[in-house]
Design an enzyme around this catalytic site. Sequence first.
Site, PDB file in Angstrom:
ATOM      1  N   ASP A 197       0.810  -1.226   0.000  1.00  0.00           N
ATOM      2  CA  ASP A 197       0.000   0.000   0.000  1.00  0.00           C
ATOM      3  C   ASP A 197       0.840   1.272   0.000  1.00  0.00           C
ATOM      4  OD1 ASP A 197      -2.225  -1.683   0.138  1.00  0.00           O
ATOM      5  OD2 ASP A 197      -2.169  -1.687   2.332  1.00  0.00           O
TER       6      ASP A 197
ATOM      7  N   LYS B 235       1.891   2.145  -5.157  1.00  0.00           N
ATOM      8  CA  LYS B 235       2.422   1.579  -6.416  1.00  0.00           C
ATOM      9  C   LYS B 235       1.507   1.909  -7.594  1.00  0.00           C
ATOM     10  CE  LYS B 235       2.290  -2.452  -4.421  1.00  0.00           C
ATOM     11  NZ  LYS B 235       2.095  -2.113  -2.995  1.00  0.00           N
TER      12      LYS B 235
ATOM     13  N   GLY C  53      -4.654  -4.097  -3.778  1.00  0.00           N
ATOM     14  CA  GLY C  53      -5.621  -3.034  -4.042  1.00  0.00           C
ATOM     15  C   GLY C  53      -4.823  -1.806  -4.412  1.00  0.00           C
ATOM     16  N   HIS C  54      -4.868  -1.426  -5.676  1.00  0.00           N
ATOM     17  CA  HIS C  54      -4.056  -0.309  -6.165  1.00  0.00           C
ATOM     18  C   HIS C  54      -4.963   0.842  -6.559  1.00  0.00           C
ATOM     19  CE1 HIS C  54      -0.586  -3.307  -7.231  1.00  0.00           C
ATOM     20  NE2 HIS C  54      -0.916  -3.311  -5.970  1.00  0.00           N
TER      21      HIS C  54
ATOM     22  N   GLN D  34       1.843  -6.200  -3.410  1.00  0.00           N
ATOM     23  CA  GLN D  34       2.423  -6.423  -2.085  1.00  0.00           C
ATOM     24  C   GLN D  34       3.805  -5.742  -1.995  1.00  0.00           C
ATOM     25  OE1 GLN D  34       1.041  -9.603  -3.685  1.00  0.00           O
ATOM     26  NE2 GLN D  34      -0.778  -8.574  -2.972  1.00  0.00           N
TER      27      GLN D  34
HETATM   28  P1  GDP Z   1      -0.731   0.400  -3.563  1.00  0.00           P
HETATM   29  O1  GDP Z   1      -1.352  -0.865  -3.119  1.00  0.00           O
HETATM   30  O2  GDP Z   1       0.750   0.409  -3.337  1.00  0.00           O
HETATM   31  O3  GDP Z   1      -1.067   0.774  -4.985  1.00  0.00           O
HETATM   32  O4  GDP Z   1      -1.323   1.552  -2.619  1.00  0.00           O
HETATM   33  P2  GDP Z   1      -2.870   1.733  -2.168  1.00  0.00           P
HETATM   34  O5  GDP Z   1      -3.653   2.258  -3.316  1.00  0.00           O
HETATM   35  O6  GDP Z   1      -3.381   0.504  -1.502  1.00  0.00           O
HETATM   36  O7  GDP Z   1      -2.720   2.788  -1.008  1.00  0.00           O
HETATM   37  C1  GDP Z   1      -2.140   4.032  -1.218  1.00  0.00           C
HETATM   38  C2  GDP Z   1      -3.135   5.129  -0.805  1.00  0.00           C
HETATM   39  O8  GDP Z   1      -2.460   6.344  -0.695  1.00  0.00           O
HETATM   40  C3  GDP Z   1      -4.222   5.357  -1.843  1.00  0.00           C
HETATM   41  O9  GDP Z   1      -5.386   5.750  -1.178  1.00  0.00           O
HETATM   42  C4  GDP Z   1      -3.661   6.504  -2.683  1.00  0.00           C
HETATM   43  O10 GDP Z   1      -4.680   7.269  -3.305  1.00  0.00           O
HETATM   44  C5  GDP Z   1      -2.953   7.296  -1.630  1.00  0.00           C
HETATM   45  N1  GDP Z   1      -1.764   8.045  -2.080  1.00  0.00           N
HETATM   46  C6  GDP Z   1      -0.817   7.674  -2.998  1.00  0.00           C
HETATM   47  N2  GDP Z   1       0.165   8.603  -3.043  1.00  0.00           N
HETATM   48  C7  GDP Z   1      -0.157   9.554  -2.140  1.00  0.00           C
HETATM   49  C8  GDP Z   1       0.491  10.758  -1.686  1.00  0.00           C
HETATM   50  O11 GDP Z   1       1.577  11.128  -2.130  1.00  0.00           O
HETATM   51  N3  GDP Z   1      -0.158  11.470  -0.707  1.00  0.00           N
HETATM   52  C9  GDP Z   1      -1.345  11.083  -0.172  1.00  0.00           C
HETATM   53  N4  GDP Z   1      -1.900  11.842   0.779  1.00  0.00           N
HETATM   54  N5  GDP Z   1      -1.967   9.961  -0.573  1.00  0.00           N
HETATM   55  C10 GDP Z   1      -1.379   9.199  -1.533  1.00  0.00           C
HETATM   56  P1  IMO Z   2      -0.940  -4.161  -2.291  1.00  0.00           P
HETATM   57  O1  IMO Z   2      -0.544  -4.688  -3.636  1.00  0.00           O
HETATM   58  C1  IMO Z   2      -0.909  -4.686   2.053  1.00  0.00           C
HETATM   59  C2  IMO Z   2      -0.956  -8.812   3.540  1.00  0.00           C
HETATM   60  C3  IMO Z   2      -2.183  -9.264   4.315  1.00  0.00           C
HETATM   61  C4  IMO Z   2      -1.544 -10.282   5.262  1.00  0.00           C
HETATM   62  C5  IMO Z   2      -0.495 -10.937   4.381  1.00  0.00           C
HETATM   63  C6  IMO Z   2      -0.934 -12.258   3.756  1.00  0.00           C
HETATM   64  O2  IMO Z   2      -2.201  -3.399  -2.296  1.00  0.00           O
HETATM   65  O3  IMO Z   2       0.199  -3.437  -1.643  1.00  0.00           O
HETATM   66  P2  IMO Z   2      -2.580 -12.860   1.755  1.00  0.00           P
HETATM   67  O4  IMO Z   2      -4.052 -12.591   1.588  1.00  0.00           O
HETATM   68  O5  IMO Z   2      -1.712 -12.295   0.691  1.00  0.00           O
HETATM   69  O6  IMO Z   2      -2.298 -14.320   2.010  1.00  0.00           O
HETATM   70  O7  IMO Z   2      -2.214 -12.110   3.137  1.00  0.00           O
HETATM   71  O8  IMO Z   2      -0.196 -10.012   3.362  1.00  0.00           O
HETATM   72  N1  IMO Z   2      -1.228  -8.252   2.199  1.00  0.00           N
HETATM   73  C7  IMO Z   2      -1.154  -6.950   1.895  1.00  0.00           C
HETATM   74  N2  IMO Z   2      -0.930  -5.878   2.679  1.00  0.00           N
HETATM   75  N3  IMO Z   2      -1.061  -4.525   0.719  1.00  0.00           N
HETATM   76  C8  IMO Z   2      -1.254  -5.591  -0.085  1.00  0.00           C
HETATM   77  O9  IMO Z   2      -1.270  -5.483  -1.425  1.00  0.00           O
HETATM   78  C9  IMO Z   2      -1.362  -6.870   0.505  1.00  0.00           C
HETATM   79  N4  IMO Z   2      -1.569  -8.110   0.014  1.00  0.00           N
HETATM   80  C10 IMO Z   2      -1.472  -8.948   1.063  1.00  0.00           C
HETATM   81  O10 IMO Z   2      -2.759  -8.183   5.018  1.00  0.00           O
HETATM   82  O11 IMO Z   2      -0.873  -9.628   6.308  1.00  0.00           O
HETATM   83 MG    MG Z   3      -2.875  -1.529  -1.799  1.00  0.00          MG
END
Ligand code: GDP
Ligand code: IMO
Ligand code: MG
Length: 433
Positions: free
Chosen positions: A13, A16, A40-41, A223
């Site tokens: 998270d 990416k 979840g991106h 991840q």
């Molecule tokens: P990912 O799984 O690595 O793609 O990241 P996620 O989408 O799960 O979580 C990142 C969260 O941070 C999302 O809600 C984005 O919209 C938000 N985000 C990304 N870059 C920034 C930033 O520079 N500042 C802030 N405030 N939010 C950001």
């Molecule tokens: P993105 O791509 C954050 C974590 C779960 C748990 C562990 C194992 O959005 O960064 P799983 O369901 O993969 O067997 O769970 O990995 N986990 C993540 N945490 N971002 C993710 O994906 C994750 N995908 C799995 O919370 O601790």
């Molecule tokens: Mg994510």
Amino acid sequence: MPSIVIVGAQWGDEGKGKVVDLLAENARVVARFQGGNNAGHTIVRGEETFKFHLIPSGILYPGTTCVIGNGVVIDPSVLTAEIDGLRDRGVDVSNLRVSANAHLIMPYHLMLDRAHEAKLGKLEIGTTKRGIGPCYSDKAARLGIRVQDLLDEKILKQKIMAAMEPKRLMLRPFERDPALDLHAMTEQYMLHGNRLEQHIADTASLLHRALDDGELVIFEGAQAALLDIDHGTYPFVTSSNPVAGAACVGAGVGPRDITEVWGVAKAYATRVGAGPFPTELDDDLGEDLRQRGGEFGTTTGRPRRTGWLDLVSLRYAARINGMTALAITKLDVLGGRDTIRVCTSYRTDDGAELDTFPYHQTVLHHATPIYTDLPGWQEDITGCRAVEDLPANALAYLRFIEEHVGVPIALIGVGPARDQIVWLGERSPLLAA
Ligand code: GDP
Ligand code: IMO
Ligand code: MG
């Protein structure tokens, strides 16, 4: 044109999706290579927010082909729902290609994921319960069902039978669940096959053509390094390899096809699920970071654990990925503080100072962070678009990270929107002017 792998440098998270979306505009292909819909991106485009679980974050560009590679595990009902959701919003998904060799998440994988977690009780991993672990287990046991199996009913049924046989005992509590009925399951998956057939392709060859033509290819990690099944905080990890090296295996290209590796890290740290997290803040400060950063899971909605940036683990992530650049996101969330703490080494149980990531889990569990305190900044930086706009202390914080990790920072995030970035070095040659 180079090819570039974008990976998570912490526990997931990191943002990416946003970084991939930024670079994808000029890419011929964006390919996912591991994980599944545990990811979840998020991409924020003006008033619109997109959350992708399986579909690569390049899908919003009609000229970019999006590949779900052989290393990904696919829940076909999630994928078809994601396709439908995008179509409903007017997004063209005709450029989506799915590897025939990718493995499928089956209804029993979801049940087993839940059952394993329940059995672990207090020792649970805190998985996303999407069936990821059981699906990769079946792949390794050679009992997996692959995308290509959806195209032949007889083969599909035989493989499902063979895969379910050794799981009978574990599946007993679910035996009345209609989703486990062999005929219903086969029929359901044949329907998915019909829907997905137009997207099934030899994705490795497609990537080879793009690479041979010298076009920009982006490999989108899911991840992150510390959730890697080999290099992460095992057993509190996911069941795939989210490190850059896995892009080769999970997409079908060679190491020499990769020219750049970008690690994405937040300006602080978060983790969802259980497992060691040395810099965790279990107090009001941690809650403040969670609220300000909106740190609630994109996939499961769970509150994320929060803490200070950990440079010991970030150095480790940089090394195991062979990072050529860093993207530091969410710097805006750290504004308004007098002091920002950053962990530069760990103190072990026996009083020793450790500046490398310990290979032994027990050492990590007992490690306490040693912090350097840096001065914060009060300004709101969400409107900054150039290095000159940043407060001196924010820039000093970034330079401190670069110096301690040994990898240059290419860009920083100052907000969730696409344009809320600052290029720190030269603007990337990967992007059009
Ligand atoms: P990912 O799984 O690595 O793609 O990241 P996620 O989408 O799960 O979580 C990142 C969260 O941070 C999302 O809600 C984005 O919209 C938000 N985000 C990304 N870059 C920034 C930033 O520079 N500042 C802030 N405030 N939010 C950001
Ligand atoms: P993105 O791509 C954050 C974590 C779960 C748990 C562990 C194992 O959005 O960064 P799983 O369901 O993969 O067997 O769970 O990995 N986990 C993540 N945490 N971002 C993710 O994906 C994750 N995908 C799995 O919370 O601790
Ligand atoms: Mg994510």
